[in-house]
Design an enzyme around this catalytic site. Sequence first.
Site, short mmCIF file in Angstrom:
data_model
loop_
_atom_site.label_atom_id
_atom_site.label_comp_id
_atom_site.label_asym_id
_atom_site.label_seq_id
_atom_site.Cartn_x
_atom_site.Cartn_y
_atom_site.Cartn_z
N ASP A 110 -0.79 3.37 -5.09
CA ASP A 110 -1.64 2.40 -4.59
C ASP A 110 -3.05 2.87 -4.62
O ASP A 110 -3.41 4.05 -5.30
CB ASP A 110 -1.45 2.45 -2.91
CG ASP A 110 -0.03 2.22 -2.67
OD1 ASP A 110 0.53 1.28 -3.34
OD2 ASP A 110 0.37 2.65 -1.40
N ARG A 125 0.93 -10.88 -1.31
CA ARG A 125 0.21 -10.19 -0.17
C ARG A 125 -1.26 -10.05 -0.23
O ARG A 125 -1.71 -9.18 -0.63
CB ARG A 125 0.68 -8.42 -0.58
CG ARG A 125 2.30 -8.45 -0.21
CD ARG A 125 2.78 -6.96 -0.57
NE ARG A 125 4.13 -6.76 -0.57
CZ ARG A 125 4.66 -5.67 -0.71
NH1 ARG A 125 4.11 -4.50 -1.05
NH2 ARG A 125 6.13 -5.53 -0.72
#
Length: 660
Positions: A164, A237
Site C-alpha cells: 500500500d 474503492r
Amino acid sequence: MTHLHSKRLLELGPGRVLATVVSLLAALVLGAAGEADAAGTGPAPVAASRWTDQPHGFASLAGGTTGGAGGKVVTVTDQASLMTYAAAEEPYVIRVSGSIAVEPFGSDVVVASNKTIIGVGDTGEIVHGELHLNPGTSNVIIRNLTIRDSYVEGDWDGKTTDFDAIQMDTADHVWIDHNRFTHMGDGLLDIRKDSRYVTVSYNQFTHHNKAFGIGWTTNALTEITIDHNWFTGTKQRNPSADNCAYAHLYNNYLSAQVADGDPTWTYGNWARGRTRMVIENSYYDGVQHPYQADATAELVQRGSILRHTGGRTDAWGTAFDPREFYAYRLDPAAAVPALVKRLSGPQRRIGVTLHVPAAYPTVQAAVDAVPDGNSVPVTIAVAPGTYRAKVFVPATKPNIVLQGTGHDRSDTVIVYDTPAEYGGSTGSATVRIAANDVTARHLTFSNDFDEAAVELKGEQALAMKTTGDRIVFEDTAFLGNQDTLMTDSPKLTTLSRVYVRDSYIEGDVDFVYGRATTVIERSVIKALSRGSATNNGYITAASTWTGNPYGFLITRSRIVSDAPAGSFHLGRPWHPGGEPEAVAQVLIRDTELPAAIKASPWTDMSGFSWRDARFTEYRNYGPGAQVTADRPQMSAADARSHTVADYLQGTDGWAPYART
C-alpha cells in the site's frame, strides 16, 4: 553611540484580552442530486484558507491531531534518515526533500506516534515503499507527498503483494492531506481495524485498481472525513467504507474511471456493512455505480452532480448530521472539478508551521526547533499575546517567517527591557536576527526600558537588531526610545539589505541606525519628544560603508512628532569607533515631514561633519519640508537611480516589494 537622556512618551500598554476565534460556519446545503440542483444556490460558504496547517473534520475532534508539533524539524533525503526519525519515540516534523527510493522494494517505513511527515515544496516523494502505522499509533500528519510505484506487473488485483501507499491498523487521529498516491501494489490507502478520528483531504488517487479501503472489522467505530479528493484512473474503492460509524464524504471528484466491463467491482463510493455515510456536493464523471449501499448501511446523498454515469445511486436511511460534529466549508458541486484539479495533490506553497505557544512555549523554542542550514521557509506562527522574552535567530537558521496571528500587529508583542548598560548595545536588543532571508509580519517589537526611572550611562535600548541579508518587515511596529531599530551587517564591507513596509517605528535618539542598506516604505515614523524646546533627537544615524552607494531610503512615508516645532533632526553621521570609511548615506523622498523638523535638519556627530556624509531629500512635503541652504536636494536625474528597486536589488535581483 553617545548617550542622550530622553523621556519616552508613548508607553506600551497592557496586553489585550484576546478575542475568541470564530469557527468556520458551514452555509451551503444544496438540494437533491442532479446538475440543475447543484448550481450553487443558497448562501455562500464562509471563506477559509485552502492552506491551513490545522486539520479539519473528524481528525480535529477529541483533542485534535497535531502530528510532530513541539518536536524538532528535520529534513531527510535518504531512506535511513526517514526510517530513523519516523520510528522515533519523540515527536518530529519530518520534511522529505526530493525522491527517496525505498529498498527492498515494497518495504514498510514504520511511522510512530506524534509525527508530521511533509514533502518539501511539491517534489517530496517516497518510491517503492509504504508508510505503515502499527496498532496503537496516534497523532500522525502525512502531507504534501507523492507515494508511488510499488506495483508488481501482473498483480492488478493485489492478491500477491500488500504494498500500500499508507496502511494503518487501529490507529487514531490521523490527517492525510494534499498527497498524490499512484500505481502501488495493493491499496493506495488502507485505513483498517477500528482506526478512528481520521481526515483524508485534497489528495489525488490515480492509476490504480483498489484505491481506498476502510474497515476490515466487524465493529462500527471509525469516524472519517473525506473531502476534496480526486479519484481518476482508478477502478474501485473510491472509497469502500466497511462498518464505519460515520463516513462524511464531500466535494470529491471522481473521473475517468477504469472501464474494464466489470459489472460489480467497478464503482465509486460504497457504504458497506453498518456504515453510516453522508455524501455532499461531489462530482461524478464517467463513473459506474457512483454511490451504493448495502441493505444494512445508511447513505444520505445531497447536492452531487452526475455526468456520463450509470448503475447504482443508492440512498436510504438518515445516516447522521456532520454539523453536529464539526463545522466545514461546502463548495458548490459545479465548482468541484476545477477546484480539486487545481488544489489537490502536493503544493509548492504548503510548508511547515510551528505554533507558539500551542506547540512551542516560546518564540525562541520554535526558532531552536528549526534545523541549521534550513533551505525552505518555516513559519513560526505566534498567537496573540505579550511575550516578555528575548529572541535570537542565529545565522545558521535562515528562511524563517515570524508571523503574528492576531487581527492587528499590536495584538502580538515581543518585549523586553534591557538597556545597553547591561550587555552593550547588541545585548540590549529584544530581538536579534543574524540569519538571512527572515521575514516578520503582524508583530510588535518593543524595548520598554524606562530611561526616566533610572540614571545609567548606557540607556540605549534596542527593540530590534538585524545583521542578516534579505530581511523583510511587513506590518510591524518597533517601539523604543534611543536606538530602537538597528539594521546592520556582519562587517563594514559586507552588504546586508532590509525592507520595512507598512510599519511603524518610534524613538527619539538615533532610532533608525546602522550600516545595512535599508528601505522604509509606506510607513509611519514617530519622533518622540524628550521635553526640549530646541533638540529632541535624531531620526537616523547611518554608518554606510563608503563603497556602498545605498544606505537608508525613507520613501512614501509619514514622519510625525509630538515635539515642538524646529526641535528634531533628520539625522547625523555615525562613524562607529571613529571608522572613516563609514560615510552615511540617507535619502528621504516623497515623504511628509512634520513641523518638528529643523530648518537645518542634518547635524555633526563625534567630530564628523554632516556635510561630508551623503544626506539628501527629494520631493518631501508637509510643514517640515522647507528647502534651505542646509538641506541638500537630490536632482530628478539622480532620483531615478535611487528607487526602492535600486536600493534592494543587489547582485541577486532581490525584489521583496513585488510580493503580493
